[in-house]
Design a protein around this motif. Sequence first.
Motif, PDB file in Angstrom:
ATOM      1  N   SER A 245     108.008 -61.118 -24.709  1.00  0.00           N
ATOM      2  CA  SER A 245     108.626 -60.344 -24.629  1.00  0.00           C
ATOM      3  C   SER A 245     109.270 -58.846 -23.508  1.00  0.00           C
ATOM      4  CB  SER A 245     110.006 -60.786 -24.624  1.00  0.00           C
ATOM      5  OG  SER A 245     110.286 -58.927 -25.317  1.00  0.00           O
ATOM      6  N   SER A 246     109.938 -58.584 -22.679  1.00  0.00           N
ATOM      7  CA  SER A 246     110.200 -57.957 -21.836  1.00  0.00           C
ATOM      8  C   SER A 246     110.280 -56.627 -22.874  1.00  0.00           C
ATOM      9  CB  SER A 246     110.887 -57.470 -21.078  1.00  0.00           C
ATOM     10  OG  SER A 246     112.291 -57.921 -22.189  1.00  0.00           O
ATOM     11  N   HIS A 247     110.413 -56.703 -23.975  1.00  0.00           N
ATOM     12  CA  HIS A 247     110.021 -55.999 -25.764  1.00  0.00           C
ATOM     13  C   HIS A 247     108.820 -55.573 -25.856  1.00  0.00           C
ATOM     14  CE1 HIS A 247     112.395 -53.270 -28.218  1.00  0.00           C
ATOM     15  NE2 HIS A 247     111.740 -54.680 -29.439  1.00  0.00           N
ATOM     16  N   SER A 248     107.888 -54.898 -24.916  1.00  0.00           N
ATOM     17  CA  SER A 248     106.376 -55.248 -24.937  1.00  0.00           C
ATOM     18  C   SER A 248     105.751 -54.604 -26.091  1.00  0.00           C
ATOM     19  CB  SER A 248     106.060 -54.542 -22.920  1.00  0.00           C
ATOM     20  OG  SER A 248     106.425 -52.939 -23.834  1.00  0.00           O
ATOM     21  N   ASP A 249     106.367 -53.394 -26.421  1.00  0.00           N
ATOM     22  CA  ASP A 249     105.402 -52.856 -27.625  1.00  0.00           C
ATOM     23  C   ASP A 249     105.822 -53.209 -28.546  1.00  0.00           C
ATOM     24  OD1 ASP A 249     105.356 -50.626 -26.303  1.00  0.00           O
ATOM     25  OD2 ASP A 249     106.811 -48.986 -27.659  1.00  0.00           O
ATOM     26  N   ARG A 250     106.520 -54.271 -28.636  1.00  0.00           N
ATOM     27  CA  ARG A 250     106.504 -54.849 -30.136  1.00  0.00           C
ATOM     28  C   ARG A 250     106.159 -56.122 -30.359  1.00  0.00           C
ATOM     29  NH1 ARG A 250     112.897 -57.063 -32.494  1.00  0.00           N
ATOM     30  NH2 ARG A 250     112.799 -54.848 -31.730  1.00  0.00           N
ATOM     31  N   SER A 251     105.819 -56.197 -29.405  1.00  0.00           N
ATOM     32  CA  SER A 251     104.996 -57.732 -29.325  1.00  0.00           C
ATOM     33  C   SER A 251     103.425 -57.834 -30.284  1.00  0.00           C
ATOM     34  CB  SER A 251     104.547 -58.097 -27.927  1.00  0.00           C
ATOM     35  OG  SER A 251     103.682 -57.770 -26.560  1.00  0.00           O
ATOM     36  N   ALA A 252     102.940 -55.930 -29.773  1.00  0.00           N
ATOM     37  CA  ALA A 252     101.176 -56.311 -30.340  1.00  0.00           C
ATOM     38  C   ALA A 252     102.056 -55.245 -31.666  1.00  0.00           C
ATOM     39  CB  ALA A 252     100.633 -55.101 -29.193  1.00  0.00           C
TER      40      ALA A 252
ATOM     41  N   ALA B 200     125.448 -43.153 -38.435  1.00  0.00           N
ATOM     42  CA  ALA B 200     125.082 -44.291 -37.201  1.00  0.00           C
ATOM     43  C   ALA B 200     124.102 -44.774 -37.687  1.00  0.00           C
ATOM     44  CB  ALA B 200     124.898 -43.485 -35.700  1.00  0.00           C
ATOM     45  N   VAL B 201     124.016 -46.483 -36.782  1.00  0.00           N
ATOM     46  CA  VAL B 201     122.888 -47.304 -37.365  1.00  0.00           C
ATOM     47  C   VAL B 201     122.593 -47.772 -35.550  1.00  0.00           C
ATOM     48  CG1 VAL B 201     122.737 -49.095 -37.954  1.00  0.00           C
ATOM     49  CG2 VAL B 201     123.983 -48.378 -39.249  1.00  0.00           C
ATOM     50  N   LYS B 202     121.092 -47.743 -35.473  1.00  0.00           N
ATOM     51  CA  LYS B 202     120.981 -47.868 -34.467  1.00  0.00           C
ATOM     52  C   LYS B 202     119.665 -49.208 -34.672  1.00  0.00           C
ATOM     53  CE  LYS B 202     117.475 -44.961 -32.273  1.00  0.00           C
ATOM     54  NZ  LYS B 202     117.512 -43.373 -31.539  1.00  0.00           N
ATOM     55  N   ARG B 203     120.098 -49.749 -33.514  1.00  0.00           N
ATOM     56  CA  ARG B 203     119.478 -51.068 -33.788  1.00  0.00           C
ATOM     57  C   ARG B 203     118.070 -51.674 -32.559  1.00  0.00           C
ATOM     58  NH1 ARG B 203     122.127 -57.428 -34.714  1.00  0.00           N
ATOM     59  NH2 ARG B 203     119.831 -58.153 -36.115  1.00  0.00           N
ATOM     60  N   SER B 204     117.535 -52.075 -32.892  1.00  0.00           N
ATOM     61  CA  SER B 204     116.413 -51.693 -31.784  1.00  0.00           C
ATOM     62  C   SER B 204     116.955 -53.895 -31.324  1.00  0.00           C
ATOM     63  CB  SER B 204     115.061 -52.529 -31.787  1.00  0.00           C
ATOM     64  OG  SER B 204     113.810 -52.910 -31.243  1.00  0.00           O
ATOM     65  N   GLN B 205     116.211 -53.838 -29.730  1.00  0.00           N
ATOM     66  CA  GLN B 205     116.372 -55.228 -29.829  1.00  0.00           C
ATOM     67  C   GLN B 205     115.894 -55.733 -28.148  1.00  0.00           C
ATOM     68  OE1 GLN B 205     121.165 -55.752 -28.380  1.00  0.00           O
ATOM     69  NE2 GLN B 205     121.599 -56.674 -30.248  1.00  0.00           N
ATOM     70  N   PRO B 206     115.154 -56.972 -27.864  1.00  0.00           N
ATOM     71  CA  PRO B 206     114.403 -57.374 -27.268  1.00  0.00           C
ATOM     72  C   PRO B 206     115.398 -56.867 -25.266  1.00  0.00           C
ATOM     73  CG  PRO B 206     115.017 -59.114 -28.302  1.00  0.00           C
ATOM     74  CD  PRO B 206     115.951 -58.193 -28.832  1.00  0.00           C
ATOM     75  N   GLY B 207     114.125 -56.579 -24.693  1.00  0.00           N
ATOM     76  CA  GLY B 207     115.036 -56.101 -23.463  1.00  0.00           C
ATOM     77  C   GLY B 207     115.077 -55.149 -23.733  1.00  0.00           C
ATOM     78  N   TYR B 208     115.232 -54.198 -23.933  1.00  0.00           N
ATOM     79  CA  TYR B 208     115.313 -52.417 -23.704  1.00  0.00           C
ATOM     80  C   TYR B 208     113.743 -51.718 -23.766  1.00  0.00           C
ATOM     81  CZ  TYR B 208     119.723 -52.857 -24.945  1.00  0.00           C
ATOM     82  OH  TYR B 208     121.426 -53.448 -24.770  1.00  0.00           O
ATOM     83  N   ASN B 209     114.058 -50.903 -23.633  1.00  0.00           N
ATOM     84  CA  ASN B 209     112.568 -49.988 -23.062  1.00  0.00           C
ATOM     85  C   ASN B 209     112.116 -49.214 -24.194  1.00  0.00           C
ATOM     86  OD1 ASN B 209     113.898 -50.090 -20.372  1.00  0.00           O
ATOM     87  ND2 ASN B 209     114.922 -48.191 -20.340  1.00  0.00           N
ATOM     88  N   GLN B 210     112.083 -49.179 -25.499  1.00  0.00           N
ATOM     89  CA  GLN B 210     111.737 -48.890 -26.225  1.00  0.00           C
ATOM     90  C   GLN B 210     111.204 -49.540 -26.931  1.00  0.00           C
ATOM     91  OE1 GLN B 210     113.625 -45.539 -27.915  1.00  0.00           O
ATOM     92  NE2 GLN B 210     114.324 -44.436 -26.267  1.00  0.00           N
ATOM     93  N   GLY B 211     110.293 -49.747 -28.214  1.00  0.00           N
ATOM     94  CA  GLY B 211     110.085 -50.442 -29.111  1.00  0.00           C
ATOM     95  C   GLY B 211     108.889 -49.673 -30.554  1.00  0.00           C
ATOM     96  N   LEU B 212     108.056 -50.329 -31.088  1.00  0.00           N
ATOM     97  CA  LEU B 212     107.031 -50.052 -32.380  1.00  0.00           C
ATOM     98  C   LEU B 212     106.915 -48.705 -31.993  1.00  0.00           C
ATOM     99  CD1 LEU B 212     105.731 -51.040 -34.745  1.00  0.00           C
ATOM    100  CD2 LEU B 212     104.035 -51.330 -33.357  1.00  0.00           C
ATOM    101  N   THR B 213     106.027 -48.218 -31.419  1.00  0.00           N
ATOM    102  CA  THR B 213     105.889 -47.114 -31.376  1.00  0.00           C
ATOM    103  C   THR B 213     106.912 -45.540 -31.314  1.00  0.00           C
ATOM    104  OG1 THR B 213     104.592 -47.443 -29.865  1.00  0.00           O
ATOM    105  CG2 THR B 213     104.282 -45.466 -29.455  1.00  0.00           C
ATOM    106  N   GLU B 214     108.264 -46.041 -30.717  1.00  0.00           N
ATOM    107  CA  GLU B 214     109.131 -45.158 -30.658  1.00  0.00           C
ATOM    108  C   GLU B 214     110.063 -45.156 -32.263  1.00  0.00           C
ATOM    109  OE1 GLU B 214     108.620 -46.047 -26.557  1.00  0.00           O
ATOM    110  OE2 GLU B 214     109.054 -46.699 -28.342  1.00  0.00           O
TER     111      GLU B 214
END
Length: 1494
Positions: A444-451, A502-516
Amino acid sequence: MAKVHFLCFSLLRLFSLLSADYSPPNKFFINSGSSSNVTLNNRNFIGDIKSYSFFSITRSNSVSNTNNSSELYQTARFYNSPFAYKFQIDQNGTYFLRLHFYPFSSSTNLFSALFNVSTSKSLLLSSFNGSTSANLPIIKDFLLKINVGEFQIQFTPSGNSSLAFVNAIEVFVAPDDFVQDEVPTVSSSGANKTFQGLQSHVLQTVYKINVGGETVTPDNDTLWRTWIPDDEFLYNRNAARSYYSGNSPNYQYGNSSVYIAPAFVYETVQEMNINSSRQTNNFNITWIFNVSKSSEHYVRFHFCDVVSPSLNVLQFNLFIYSGFSQEIDPYAVVPSLAVPFYYDFLVVSDGSGFIYISVGPRSDSMNKSAFLNGVEIWELVTGSGSTIVESGSRKSPLIFVICSVVGGSFVILIIAVVALRWRKRKAEPVATLEWPLVSLYRGSSHSDRSAGMFNIPNINLGLKIPFADILAATNNFNPKLLIGEGGFGKVYKGKYQNMDVAVKRSQPGYNQGLTEFQAEIMVLSKIRHRHLVSLIGYCDDRYEMILVYEFMEKGTLKHHLYPAKGKAETSLTRIQLLAEWGISHQKQGRIGEIVDPLLAGKIASSSLRAFGETVEKCLRETGAERPSMDVVRWDLEYALKLQQTSTQREANEDSTTDFSLNLPLPVVQRLPSQSITDGWCKIVSAHLRYCFHHTSCISVFICFVFEVALESWAIISLLQQLWYTSQSSDLVFHTTSQFGRLPLCSSFHPISHFWQRRNFRLLLSSSSHLSWQPNDKPSKLNSRNPMAKVHFLCFSLLRLFSLLSADYSPPNKFFINSGSSSNVTLNNRNFIGDIKSYSFFSITRSNYVSNTNNSSELYQTARFYNSPFAYKFQIDQNGTYFLRLHFYPFSSSTNLFPALFNVSTSKSLLLSSFNGSTSANLPIIKDFLLKINVGEFQIQFTPSGNSSLAFVNAIEVFVAPDDFVQDEVPSVSSSGANKTFQGLQSHVLQTVYKINVGGEKVTPDNDTLWRTWIPDDEFLYNRNAARSYYSGNSPNYQYGNSSVYIAPAFVYETVQEMNINSSRQTNNFNITWIFNVSKSSEHYVRFHFCDVVSPSLNVLQFNLFIYSGFSQEIDPYAVVPSLAVPFYYDFLVVSDGSGFMNISVGPRSDSMNKSAFLNGVEIWELVTGSGSTIVESGSRKSPLIFVICSVVGGSFVILIIAVVALRWRKRKAEPVATLEWPWVPLYRGSPHSDRSAGMSNIPNINLGLKIPFADILAATNNFNPKLLIGEGGFGKVYKGKYQNMDVAVKRSQPGYNQGLTEFQAEIMVLSKIRHRHLVSLIGYCDDRYEMILVYEFMEKGTLKHHLYPPKGKAETSLTRIQLLAEWGISHQKQGRIGEIVDPLLAGKIASSSLRAFGETVEKCLRETGAERPSMDVVRWDLEYALKLQQTSTQREANEDSTTDFSLNLPLPVVQRLPSQSITGMEDNSLSRIEDFSEINASAVFSQLKMGGAR
């Protein structure tokens, strides 16, 4: 692989048809503790109080309670001592065993029961109670193998005060092959070979899931199973939608049946919930199942396409954990819609207690969707299956485990010591990362997470928060609690442990992912400061990426710096006053007065002054006056080094001036997916750059640095490390000795303004200290490949360790001139005569002999004996040694030519039944690498048989350079990479080949270790594909992992590169080498590279292929910094059993230059039986009994198949040569429906026949329907124009009767045959998974057209053919056929063969089709005639000799490329047969002996 899958499914279906039909059984169904029978869902449960011949019960009691609604659960059998049921089994097979438990209280209270249930071989249930809070019956369901005889189920109370009970028992045979005996093994890291012997295991049912449907009760299942809905297991219910087709599945074709799963399972489905209004529909449907943490599970996935509108529009992926995916292409395995099929896997637990499975779309599918119908999960019962052999077993003997642990600990200790010396101070340990999860949003556009989600860490910092607690803290992520959104996802306010968070929840389509996500945890978990928000914890359950921070009650820094208009905060004024107060002290030279009292007197004045100046620069009025972050970094490092220099007092160290910074290599722990420093830089550098872009932010940041620095100088070290890794400065270490350039981070882009200001390079001297060298700019390193930096780091670290160790120099011992009293000097080696006495070696009783006729003095003498004798060497250094044995037999007083003997060490047999002579009358040198420890090392020569003798002419035993053999290397087989091979240094390696690719022979006098390297000409598959090149420049050994001892300069100065020709139709080919190797051995292979062909850096990347299944990208500038720097790659290659090893290099589409090269190859064979301490990941070795069982079982299966085949054929079948074509696709593209998997084996056979798809389109005007001239079993045929020639273009299409097999066969046959009566093959195309054949156009129509013309339009040529036929038949009938044989063959054809051939022709020319034989019969008759000819010409008992007539040509097979292969070609230059009239009959017949050819 699609055709292979379809074939497997079809064969399974065939075997099920050939076996006896299965029908639901009627025994054994037991109503325990009852005297009456109960019928339930067509099962008759018989009361066990009655006496029956087929089962019995040991001493026990019965009890009843009629209050239960179900009659089956109104009685029970119980006892307070062990009791058993014994069944008389009359059929071998896999059986269902169901145990029913429903406790009640009457005269006996069954609720207090606690007991075990077991069979004679397995413990099924342990400390079992039999009751549930839901007050429902418990049914424990097992599958197990039972043989004919007595089968016993024992119930054993746990403890003296307890009892055991059971309400009902079912024992009945399952359908044949209900459980597959051999299935793929899958773990969290990916596929792991094959699990064998599954049928011998006991399987306990854990889940039966009707995906997308309702509960299926036993009365709706032919085997009385219960299937439950999947709702509770769906991770995200919004990702899926259920569908009910209403149509019954078609069980006629797939591998499933009504007994595998009922129709209800296949009629319902969960498919992707596609929503056009959603930002992206590229997601997965995921199910999470709670399973045993330590068990293996047998998992079955059910599929039935009831959602597609038509065939071939849907392919998708099935995922298990993170490391494994399986393409699901329904029409590669079944022929139509609504046909059920299933896939089985053995899944190894990842220790999490969950199995994650997903289905998701493929980018190459017409419909971007995915579905699943059902899932079954069985747990393998511990201790069952004692005869199991698991391929790739992870178990190893205890001694191996102990050795591995001790060895690993020792290595870690060494690394730690070295690291401490580098750092010059104690280093704090950094938590390592182990976080193996699968991506929920793959592609998906949530690229970092895919790999990246393959390796998310579990850093064990005590910060992990369960997902349930997150839901509670945020009230299920209540939208009312949403307080913001950022690059990572949404942020909610929550309450966790009585604290606002403060609870920060990752979701697909955002610019950051696994690395961050990784980086933020690693950085913020290590830093606590009042000016930094604190990380409370994180959550990665259920594929989430959630970060929990303390809640910033007063808002963000940005809010204070940039408040809403008119709302400036007073706090900013305070910060500014703080900054001005600090600057005033700095300008007055009084900054020391405001240092933290705890640090007073501990900071060097020079360092403090430098730090103050840096702060002052950063607080200048305008941005133009303020320094860049690069300058700030260096100034802070400079201040830090001034502090460090002032405290260094060791006499041994090189003292440094204030400016000569002794910067240590920043030691940063590595994430599985990337260095953690990459994450640090993304967070810290982003914040730092942000601050320095805004004037008003500078004072805040500098005060923060100023204050923290005064509190602890460690923060400056952190900044130093962060900026080493965050900025894209092209910093490298450089050495004046043999140390390679070492990157300090994973970004290597030079910043010009930095180098204008700081034009220097760090130099690492031999004493490991740094100095500055001006006016030297480092070269640019390639950063295109994410793994490039890791490779470079590995090579550089190896280089560093070689510097830390003592320098290697060519040794001077042991070199032995056997059987001589004089010394011989040869290529700087002094071979000492062994007749003299020496302290460092001795010889047992033996004789010596000489012959001065030999030109080489070394081979004029020999030591021999007709009994075992040995050389004993005193070894004074542990290490890997070269052992070379020289043999050159001669005849004098003793004839050495009939020698036959073994050579061995104390641990390994090196040579067996060895003779020592060759037909070329040249010396034989056997070269080995083996590990030898300090002490006595013995080489023994043992004659084979009483009448033989053993001899040797010369011996070399000398130590190799450290790490000449890598102890751990990637393991590669024909199917691909196979984990890691460990302990290679403990194996004995025998040299098979040393190849100077592209060059001439390198003799021992031109090699530092006296090796011989031979040219590669004889191993090249297609010499026209390569061109050799000699650079003339010496290789630069200064940087890469190679050295003059690894391979001489001659190897790296010459190269074979792709023979690019602009006039050629295509230059997309490989260079392939084929090496003859042992069929059953493993080989250590080293590939040498040195780019002497590129005009500049970073223009060439290419692929290295081994066999068909493995490829390695070769990116020279990911591992070396400049041209002409040699390096090598090592692999452990597992033989594919063919006796050949195929290696290739080929171009990459993403390379600027489309070329490839290779400089050298070395191949060693692992000597059988060596390496007793080896532990191989994914080892294929197993105890002898398992091997024997496998061989016997395999032979039995083959026998059965042969018998079935013979029954089908109704006569004895001659063996037909088979095709082995394991090729990797050279042109990857979009799939062609049912061949999308199978076409992974389409060939590029380098016959000059391949035609690009673009040319095909041009020739047929984009397959214009007006050019359609016919259809056949293969597909449609179009008339076209190709190279000014009329052609017929035959294009395969789905749904036709022929496919890959015919495609391969037609190319192979017609490319080798040219005849005026056969249509010529012009070329073929397999681009984009097409299967297209291009023939010459038959202008006058087909043979069929002439033989069977339209009425009244018979051709005159037919009359001529008929006359010829009648003329031949007349001679046949008169027995005179020999008179019309070709004069060239006269007298060479056996009369019996000729007569059989004539009879075949006569049958084929009978009047009516009913009288004429089928093509099968014709084939067999022709083969019979050929065999008669061969039999008449066989003369030798041990060898099939052939005359000119019985050529018995082998199947023309093209040697294997990584992109294609065919086995068995004996002559690469096999010429095409131009006319059958110019060859003999045998040659014609042998051409037709090709599997699948038409």
